[in-house]
Write a protein that holds these residues in place. Structure first.
Motif, short mmCIF file in Angstrom:
data_model
loop_
_atom_site.label_atom_id
_atom_site.label_comp_id
_atom_site.label_asym_id
_atom_site.label_seq_id
_atom_site.Cartn_x
_atom_site.Cartn_y
_atom_site.Cartn_z
N PHE A 1 0.73 -1.27 0.00
CA PHE A 1 0.14 0.05 0.11
C PHE A 1 0.95 1.10 -0.06
O PHE A 1 2.03 1.30 0.54
CB PHE A 1 -0.83 0.00 1.19
CG PHE A 1 -2.23 -0.79 1.21
CD1 PHE A 1 -3.24 -0.44 0.69
CD2 PHE A 1 -1.90 -2.30 1.51
CE1 PHE A 1 -4.32 -1.42 0.58
CE2 PHE A 1 -3.06 -3.20 1.27
CZ PHE A 1 -4.26 -2.64 0.99
N ARG A 2 0.24 2.24 -0.60
CA ARG A 2 1.10 3.60 -0.69
C ARG A 2 0.20 4.72 -0.34
O ARG A 2 -0.79 4.91 -1.12
CB ARG A 2 1.80 3.50 -2.06
CG ARG A 2 2.31 5.07 -2.25
CD ARG A 2 3.12 4.93 -3.71
NE ARG A 2 3.88 6.14 -3.86
CZ ARG A 2 3.24 7.17 -4.57
NH1 ARG A 2 2.09 7.12 -4.79
NH2 ARG A 2 4.00 8.53 -4.88
N MET B 1 -1.55 0.71 4.75
CA MET B 1 -2.62 0.00 5.14
C MET B 1 -3.02 0.36 6.68
O MET B 1 -4.20 0.64 7.14
CB MET B 1 -2.60 -1.51 5.05
CG MET B 1 -3.79 -2.23 5.34
SD MET B 1 -3.57 -3.94 4.86
CE MET B 1 -2.45 -4.34 5.96
N ASN C 1 -6.18 5.52 -1.39
CA ASN C 1 -4.57 5.25 -1.63
C ASN C 1 -4.44 4.29 -2.68
O ASN C 1 -5.55 4.09 -3.25
CB ASN C 1 -4.15 4.80 -0.11
CG ASN C 1 -4.65 3.59 0.17
OD1 ASN C 1 -5.58 2.94 -0.23
ND2 ASN C 1 -3.89 2.77 1.25
N ASP C 2 -3.12 3.61 -2.72
CA ASP C 2 -3.04 3.05 -3.97
C ASP C 2 -2.52 1.77 -3.45
O ASP C 2 -1.82 1.74 -2.28
CB ASP C 2 -1.94 3.64 -4.78
CG ASP C 2 -2.47 5.24 -5.59
OD1 ASP C 2 -3.47 5.08 -5.91
OD2 ASP C 2 -1.71 6.01 -5.21
N MET C 3 -2.61 0.70 -4.16
CA MET C 3 -2.12 -0.61 -3.77
C MET C 3 -1.50 -1.39 -5.04
O MET C 3 -2.15 -1.35 -6.08
CB MET C 3 -3.26 -1.53 -3.16
CG MET C 3 -2.73 -2.84 -2.64
SD MET C 3 -4.34 -4.10 -2.30
CE MET C 3 -4.36 -4.55 -3.82
N VAL D 1 -7.67 2.50 -4.06
CA VAL D 1 -8.21 1.87 -3.02
C VAL D 1 -9.19 2.96 -2.16
O VAL D 1 -8.51 3.79 -2.04
CB VAL D 1 -7.34 1.12 -1.95
CG1 VAL D 1 -8.15 0.34 -1.10
CG2 VAL D 1 -6.63 0.12 -2.58
#
Length: 752
Positions: free
Chosen positions: A434-435, A439, A455-457, A469
């Motif tokens: 996760f970024r 998370m 966020n991004d995964m 996400v």
């Protein structure tokens, strides 16, 4: 029907508010009337027997059988017999009964006279008259009539010569008569009281028995209502228990199907239930009960003019309609019909209203359950058909629901009870990273603060998959956070497109940079006169070409920086930087632009500001972008201020202007690539929309962050932080974080 009518009349008399004495007197008279009515035949037979016996066995031997009193005796005897035989004891007629008793007194006096006067024993019959009076009248009236009887007692002896002893004996009979009257009155009063108490006790027992049956039926109904959610069963129970509580030849339950229209459900003993709903609402007791939210009781066909035609058409003599009132509205009507008049009263309405209220709540609960079940099925269908992966978490971060897309994505057959999202993701076919934020931070924000997070995964496997996400809080009716919904949207295709775009931009930029360098070189040679003399006009044109070449070179440099940033290969040195001297150089380089726009520039950086850690060229690039933008969007007469100060181990740098400002709807996107505020003012200015995006990434690469505050029409303040050199030295030796995303991350997720 007569028995029911009498019972209702007695109940009304009993319950009507009146003074105690008057109520007791009326009740006593009613009981005596019933008593005398039951002994009517015995009383008339008694007097008939006395008269006939006197005429047969006494008068033939009497010396006065030829007296002119005899015809009167016969006439009065017949009148007394008929009076006792047909007197209306059912009502209270004191004057008529007084005349009957006077006639009886006269009859006894004639019998005494005809049978010997003072020698006759029939004078004892006066006691019978006194007893009758004490049974019918109150005490005062009894005493008055006893006095009248005593006076008549002396009438037969007026024609005789009597000595003092005989008169004294007769006079002593008077107090005896009064004592007999008193004794008779009190004895009969006691009997009446006992009879009244017995009857009241019987009525109480009857009422208690009825209440017990009602409560038993209502309790049984409530139990059955509580154990079912089926509408048809609830209606059947309602009709069954209503039939136990009130007499009914037919029964009908109508439910509101929407818009105030009633529809019959499960009619009992009705051939055409729909016909009962055809009359207009104002003359239809079903609709009247529903609209008034009150029971409608029709005791007779002609009782209420509004319902004459309705009752004749229905073919029933009486009817009761009770609304089914739930939480806030009427959802139906219960109707009971009888061919007998006066079949229903207020007690029936009361108990049916209680039953109907229980049924209405059960029907409402069944409707809510049915609606909830339908909504649940719809939601499940939507969730299961989603192409995006969806997870539902409880307040502790445990997975309680995963749709098929999530199960397929992470290779999960099911989400085990008590399993956290971290444990569930460990079973995915690849490493999950996760970024922005991670998370744990996303879970904290959504579950503890109730914030929606994006966020991004990346799912790093043989073919890396990228997701955007969304973390959304789930709240209960009080607004408290009880869980979260996690939606994972596959953006791998967008990432690939963005990577291709970045590669294309990088390639084109490199290809353009070489010819531009040649153009700049030849223009400078021409401007320097290396190939021949240049006049002023030609020199002016060459300067324009050189300026435009510089602008194009700047755009190409921005594009190259962007491609390097997205590829994660941008070079940033870490040196000790004097921010004040660097900022002075930036302002000096933009002095011409400031003078042309007539915008003042001010430097507010203290002399003793500690040095910062960073790349001086990249810091100069960031400051130049911010000050250049501030000058570009600040009208003539405005000002631009560059400030810096130490704050909590870092340096805070601000570039503030008094320009046009940024609207609230544009603020969240000012740092997006290629984004420009959609206004006539900004459209008049040149630019690619990359400066702020590149500046933020350059600041982040040096360990800082950038943000903006702005107000439309007032101005904007762009701020960023840089680590102080001393603070960086204190933290040296701290390694980089593990789990660094792959190089494709920056070129993909950011663009998506």
């Amino acid at each position: 029907m007569a028995t029911r009518t009498e019972a209702r009349a007695m109940r009304e008399r009993r319950d009507a508010p009146r003074p105690f004495a008057a109520r007791r007197s009326r009740m006593a008279r009613a009981e005596v009337r019933l008593l005398l009515t039951s002994t009517r035949f015995v009383a008339s037979l008694f007097w008939l027997t006395i008269v006939v016996a006197t005429m047969l066995f006494v008068l033939p031997y009497s010396e006065r059988n030829t007296s002119p009193v005899f015809p009167w005796f016969v006439a009065v005897s017949v009148a007394v017999y008929l009076g006792h035989r047909f007197f209306p004891y059912e009502g209270y007629h004191p004057w008529a009964f007084s005349l009957l008793l006077l006639a009886t007194d006269a009859l006894v006096a004639m019998m005494v006279y005809l049978t010997g006067g003072s020698r006759s024993a029939l004078s004892l019959l006066f006691i019978t008259v006194i007893i009758f009076s004490s049974a019918y009248f109150d005490l005062l009236e009894t005493m008055l009539f006893t006095a009248v009887t005593c006076a008549i007692y002396f009438a037969p002896y007026l024609y005789e010569q009597m000595d003092f002893g005989t008169l004294k004996e007769m006079a002593m009979s008077v107090p005896v008569y009064f004592l007999i009257a008193l004794s008779g009155f009190f004895v009969i009063s006691k009997a009446r009281e006992q009879e009244r108490e017995k009857k009241e006790l019987s009525d109480i027992i009857a009422r208690a028995d009825r209440k017990n049956r009602e409560l038993s039926a209502l309790y049984a109904a409530s139990i059955r209502f509580a154990t079912t959610l089926d509408t048809e069963e609830i209606v059947a129970v309602l009709e069954e228990k209503a039939g136990e509580l009130v007499p009914a030849d037919a029964m009908l339950v109508c439910l509101d199907e929407g818009g105030g229209v009633l529809k019959p459900r499960s009619p009992q003993n009705l051939d055409d239930a729909e016909a009962l709903l055809l009359p207009p609402p104002e003359s239809n007791p079903l609709y009247v009960a529903a609209s008034a939210v009150l029971p409608v009781t029709i005791s007779r066909t002609d009782e209420d003019p509004r319902f004459h035609a309705y009752m004749r058409a229905a073919g029933y003599a009486s009817m009761i309609c009770v609304p089914l009132f739930a939480s806030s509205s009427v959802i139906g009507v219960l109707a009971c019909l009888s061919r007998m008049e006066e079949a229903y009263d207020d007690d029936d309405a009361r108990v049916l209203l209680t039953l109907a209220s229980e049924a209405a709540l059960a029907l409402e609960k069944a409707g809510l359950y049915r609606t909830t079940l339908e909504d649940k099925n719809k939601i499940e269908t939507i969730i299961n058909s989603l192409a995006d992966a969806l997870l539902v978490l409880d307040g502790e971060g445990r997975v309680v629901l995963a749709n098929p897309s999530a199960s397929r994505l992470f290779g999960m057959r099911t989400a085990f009870p008590g399993e956290t999202i971290e444990e569930a993701l460990k079973r995915a076919d690849g490493e999950v990273v996760f970024r922005d934020p991670g998370m744990e931070e996303a879970l904290r924000l959504v579950l503890h603060r109730g914030q929606a997070v994006k966020n991004d995964m990346a799912l790093q496997a043989e073919n890396t998959i990228y997701f955007q996400v969304m973390w959304l809080p789930l709240r209960d009716s009080t607004g408290a956070v009880v869980g979260a919904v996690v939606i994972l949207h596959d953006v791998t295709d967008f990432v690939e497109l963005d990577r291709m775009k970045s590669n294309f931009i990088s390639m084109v930029s490199h290809e353009l940079k070489t010819p531009l360098t040649s153009i700049k070189g030849f223009v400078r040679l021409l401007d320097a006169g290396r190939v021949g003399p240049v006049n002023e006009k030609q020199r002016r044109y060459l300067e324009i070409v050189l300026q435009q070449t510089e602008s194009l070179t700047k755009i190409i440099e921005d594009l190259l920086d962007l491609s390097r940033i997205e590829a994660g290969i941008i070079e940033v040195r870490r040196e000790k930087v004097d921010l004040r001297s660097l900022a002075e150089g930036v302002l000096a380089g933009l002095e011409n632009m400031s003078r042309e726009k007539e915008v003042g520039m001010y430097l507010e950086i203290p002399e003793g500001l500690p040095p910062v850690a960073g790349d001086p060229e990249r810091i100069r690039q960031v400051l130049t972008n911010l000050v250049h933008n501030a000058l570009k969007f600040t009208p003539s007469g405005g000002e631009v201020r560059v400030r810096a100060r130490e704050r909590e181990g870092e340096c805070l740098v601000e570039v503030a202007d008094t320009g046009i400002g940024i609207s609230p709807q544009d603020l969240p996107r000012v740092f997006d690539k290629f984004y420009q505020v959609d206004s006539s003012t900004t459209r008049q200015q040149s630019g690619t929309g990359l400066g702020l995006s590149i500046s933020r990434e350059l600041v982040a690469a040096q360990g800082g962050r950038m943000w903006v505050h702005s107000e439309k029409g007032v101005g904007s303040t762009f701020a960023f932080t840089l680590p102080l050199w001393a603070s960086l030295e204190a933290r040296e030796g701290v390694g980089e974080r593990s789990g660094t995303p792959p190089s494709e991350w920056k070129s993909g997720v950011q663009g998506a």
